[in-house]
Design a protein around this motif. Sequence first.
Motif, PDB file in Angstrom:
ATOM      1  N   ASN A  38       0.908  -1.208  -0.086  1.00 32.61           N
ATOM      2  CA  ASN A  38      -0.538  -0.055   0.063  1.00 32.61           C
ATOM      3  C   ASN A  38       0.753   1.256   0.312  1.00 32.61           C
ATOM      4  N   ARG A  39       0.576   2.407  -1.220  1.00 34.42           N
ATOM      5  CA  ARG A  39       1.558   3.393  -1.151  1.00 34.42           C
ATOM      6  C   ARG A  39       0.115   4.550  -1.253  1.00 34.42           C
ATOM      7  N   ASP A  40       0.701   5.920  -0.827  1.00 30.98           N
ATOM      8  CA  ASP A  40      -0.192   6.663  -1.133  1.00 30.98           C
ATOM      9  C   ASP A  40      -0.523   7.580  -2.687  1.00 30.98           C
ATOM     10  N   TRP A  41       0.922   7.035  -3.103  1.00 29.96           N
ATOM     11  CA  TRP A  41       0.823   7.164  -4.703  1.00 29.96           C
ATOM     12  C   TRP A  41       0.682   6.367  -5.646  1.00 29.96           C
ATOM     13  N   GLU A  85      -6.531   0.820  -7.240  1.00 28.06           N
ATOM     14  CA  GLU A  85      -7.632   1.424  -6.122  1.00 28.06           C
ATOM     15  C   GLU A  85      -7.655   0.455  -5.441  1.00 28.06           C
ATOM     16  N   TYR A  93      -5.475  -1.432   1.664  1.00 27.17           N
ATOM     17  CA  TYR A  93      -6.291   0.107   2.462  1.00 27.17           C
ATOM     18  C   TYR A  93      -5.834   1.102   1.599  1.00 27.17           C
ATOM     19  N   GLY A  94      -5.151   0.789   0.522  1.00 22.67           N
ATOM     20  CA  GLY A  94      -5.384   1.928  -0.230  1.00 22.67           C
ATOM     21  C   GLY A  94      -4.339   3.141   0.442  1.00 22.67           C
ATOM     22  N   PRO A  95      -4.519   4.251  -0.393  1.00 24.19           N
ATOM     23  CA  PRO A  95      -5.225   4.040  -2.036  1.00 24.19           C
ATOM     24  C   PRO A  95      -4.584   3.598  -2.774  1.00 24.19           C
ATOM     25  N   TYR A  96      -3.564   4.187  -2.978  1.00 25.97           N
ATOM     26  CA  TYR A  96      -2.835   2.634  -4.271  1.00 25.97           C
ATOM     27  C   TYR A  96      -2.635   1.415  -3.139  1.00 25.97           C
TER      28      TYR A  96
END
Length: 141
Positions: A38-41, A85, A93-96
Amino acid sequence: MTPIASLIERLERGDIKALSIRQPYPHHILHDGKDVENRDWPTKGRGWVLMHAGKNDSEDRDLIREKKLPLGGIVGAIRISDCVERMDSSWFYGPYGFVIADKIELPFVACKGALGFFKPEAAVVAAVLAALKSMEARGEG
Protein backbone atom coordinates in the motif's frame (compact mmCIF):
# COMPACT_ATOMS: atom_id res chain seq x y z
CA MET A 1 12.18 -18.76 -17.36
CA THR A 2 12.19 -19.12 -13.56
CA PRO A 3 11.61 -16.08 -11.33
CA ILE A 4 15.25 -16.23 -10.19
CA ALA A 5 16.51 -16.38 -13.79
CA SER A 6 14.38 -13.40 -14.82
CA LEU A 7 15.59 -11.38 -11.82
CA ILE A 8 19.23 -12.31 -12.57
CA GLU A 9 18.71 -11.12 -16.15
CA ARG A 10 17.36 -7.77 -14.94
CA LEU A 11 20.21 -7.31 -12.46
CA GLU A 12 22.80 -8.12 -15.12
CA ARG A 13 21.28 -5.44 -17.36
CA GLY A 14 21.69 -2.97 -14.48
CA ASP A 15 17.98 -2.24 -14.74
CA ILE A 16 16.89 -2.62 -11.11
CA LYS A 17 15.49 -0.36 -8.44
CA ALA A 18 14.61 -0.96 -4.82
CA LEU A 19 11.64 -0.02 -2.66
CA SER A 20 11.95 0.54 1.06
CA ILE A 21 9.19 -1.09 3.12
CA ARG A 22 8.93 -0.92 6.90
CA GLN A 23 9.13 -4.16 8.84
CA PRO A 24 7.16 -6.25 9.55
CA TYR A 25 5.61 -5.86 6.08
CA PRO A 26 8.54 -7.39 4.15
CA HIS A 27 8.22 -10.38 6.50
CA HIS A 28 4.48 -10.56 5.79
CA ILE A 29 5.14 -10.44 2.03
CA LEU A 30 7.69 -13.24 2.21
CA HIS A 31 5.97 -15.49 4.78
CA ASP A 32 2.33 -14.57 5.35
CA GLY A 33 0.82 -14.07 1.88
CA LYS A 34 0.79 -10.26 1.79
CA ASP A 35 0.02 -9.70 -1.88
CA VAL A 36 -0.05 -5.91 -2.11
CA GLU A 37 2.12 -3.01 -0.97
CA ASN A 38 0.00 0.00 0.00
CA ARG A 39 1.15 3.49 -0.91
CA ASP A 40 -0.16 7.06 -0.99
CA TRP A 41 1.07 7.42 -4.57
CA PRO A 42 0.57 5.44 -7.78
CA THR A 43 3.26 3.92 -10.00
CA LYS A 44 3.47 2.97 -13.66
CA GLY A 45 6.47 0.77 -12.82
CA ARG A 46 6.13 -2.95 -13.37
CA GLY A 47 8.51 -5.86 -12.95
CA TRP A 48 11.14 -6.83 -10.42
CA VAL A 49 12.30 -4.52 -7.63
CA LEU A 50 14.51 -5.28 -4.67
CA MET A 51 12.69 -5.16 -1.35
CA HIS A 52 14.50 -3.05 1.24
CA ALA A 53 13.55 -3.41 4.92
CA GLY A 54 13.67 0.09 6.33
CA LYS A 55 15.46 0.94 9.57
CA ASN A 56 12.33 2.26 11.26
CA ASP A 57 10.87 -0.27 13.69
CA SER A 58 7.83 1.72 14.80
CA GLU A 59 5.16 -0.42 13.08
CA ASP A 60 5.24 -3.48 15.36
CA ARG A 61 8.31 -3.42 17.63
CA ASP A 62 7.30 -6.53 19.56
CA LEU A 63 6.99 -8.70 16.44
CA ILE A 64 10.18 -7.25 14.94
CA ARG A 65 12.14 -8.03 18.12
CA GLU A 66 10.49 -11.40 18.71
CA LYS A 67 11.27 -12.65 15.19
CA LYS A 68 14.58 -10.71 14.99
CA LEU A 69 13.49 -9.22 11.66
CA PRO A 70 16.31 -7.54 9.74
CA LEU A 71 16.33 -3.76 9.33
CA GLY A 72 18.30 -1.50 7.01
CA GLY A 73 18.93 -3.72 3.99
CA ILE A 74 17.73 -5.80 1.08
CA VAL A 75 15.74 -8.84 2.23
CA GLY A 76 14.04 -9.95 -0.97
CA ALA A 77 12.69 -9.07 -4.38
CA ILE A 78 9.12 -8.60 -5.54
CA ARG A 79 7.59 -8.46 -8.99
CA ILE A 80 5.00 -5.71 -9.27
CA SER A 81 2.32 -6.62 -11.82
CA ASP A 82 -0.13 -3.76 -11.37
CA CYS A 83 -1.06 -0.64 -9.41
CA VAL A 84 -4.69 -0.57 -8.27
CA GLU A 85 -7.11 1.58 -6.30
CA ARG A 86 -9.27 -1.40 -5.28
CA MET A 87 -8.37 -4.98 -4.56
CA ASP A 88 -10.03 -8.00 -3.00
CA SER A 89 -7.29 -8.62 -0.45
CA SER A 90 -7.32 -8.34 3.32
CA TRP A 91 -3.91 -6.65 3.00
CA PHE A 92 -5.21 -3.79 0.82
CA TYR A 93 -6.13 -0.48 2.45
CA GLY A 94 -4.91 1.90 -0.29
CA PRO A 95 -5.30 4.46 -1.54
CA TYR A 96 -2.99 2.71 -4.04
CA GLY A 97 -1.77 -0.86 -4.04
CA PHE A 98 1.24 -2.28 -5.85
CA VAL A 99 0.11 -5.82 -6.68
CA ILE A 100 2.81 -8.40 -5.88
CA ALA A 101 2.86 -11.23 -8.43
CA ASP A 102 6.08 -12.98 -7.35
CA LYS A 103 8.49 -12.80 -4.46
CA ILE A 104 11.95 -14.13 -3.68
CA GLU A 105 13.50 -14.14 -0.22
CA LEU A 106 17.17 -13.13 -0.26
CA PRO A 107 19.96 -13.21 2.29
CA PHE A 108 20.25 -9.83 4.02
CA VAL A 109 22.44 -7.26 2.24
CA ALA A 110 22.99 -4.02 4.17
CA CYS A 111 21.83 -1.07 2.11
CA LYS A 112 20.88 2.54 2.72
CA GLY A 113 17.23 3.13 1.86
CA ALA A 114 15.45 6.11 0.34
CA LEU A 115 11.95 7.36 -0.30
CA GLY A 116 10.13 6.00 -3.34
CA PHE A 117 11.91 3.75 -5.80
CA PHE A 118 15.68 4.15 -5.58
CA LYS A 119 18.77 2.83 -7.35
CA PRO A 120 20.85 0.67 -5.00
CA GLU A 121 24.64 1.01 -5.01
CA ALA A 122 26.65 -1.22 -7.36
CA ALA A 123 28.11 -3.24 -4.45
CA VAL A 124 24.60 -4.04 -3.20
CA VAL A 125 23.49 -5.15 -6.68
CA ALA A 126 26.61 -7.32 -6.99
CA ALA A 127 25.94 -9.00 -3.62
CA VAL A 128 22.30 -9.69 -4.54
CA LEU A 129 23.36 -11.05 -7.94
CA ALA A 130 25.89 -13.40 -6.30
CA ALA A 131 23.23 -14.66 -3.87
CA LEU A 132 20.75 -15.28 -6.70
CA LYS A 133 23.32 -17.15 -8.82
CA SER A 134 24.10 -19.35 -5.82
CA MET A 135 20.37 -20.02 -5.30
CA GLU A 136 19.97 -20.84 -9.00
CA ALA A 137 22.93 -23.25 -8.88
CA ARG A 138 21.27 -25.08 -5.97
CA GLY A 139 18.09 -25.41 -8.03
CA GLU A 140 15.99 -22.99 -6.00
CA GLY A 141 13.23 -20.86 -7.53
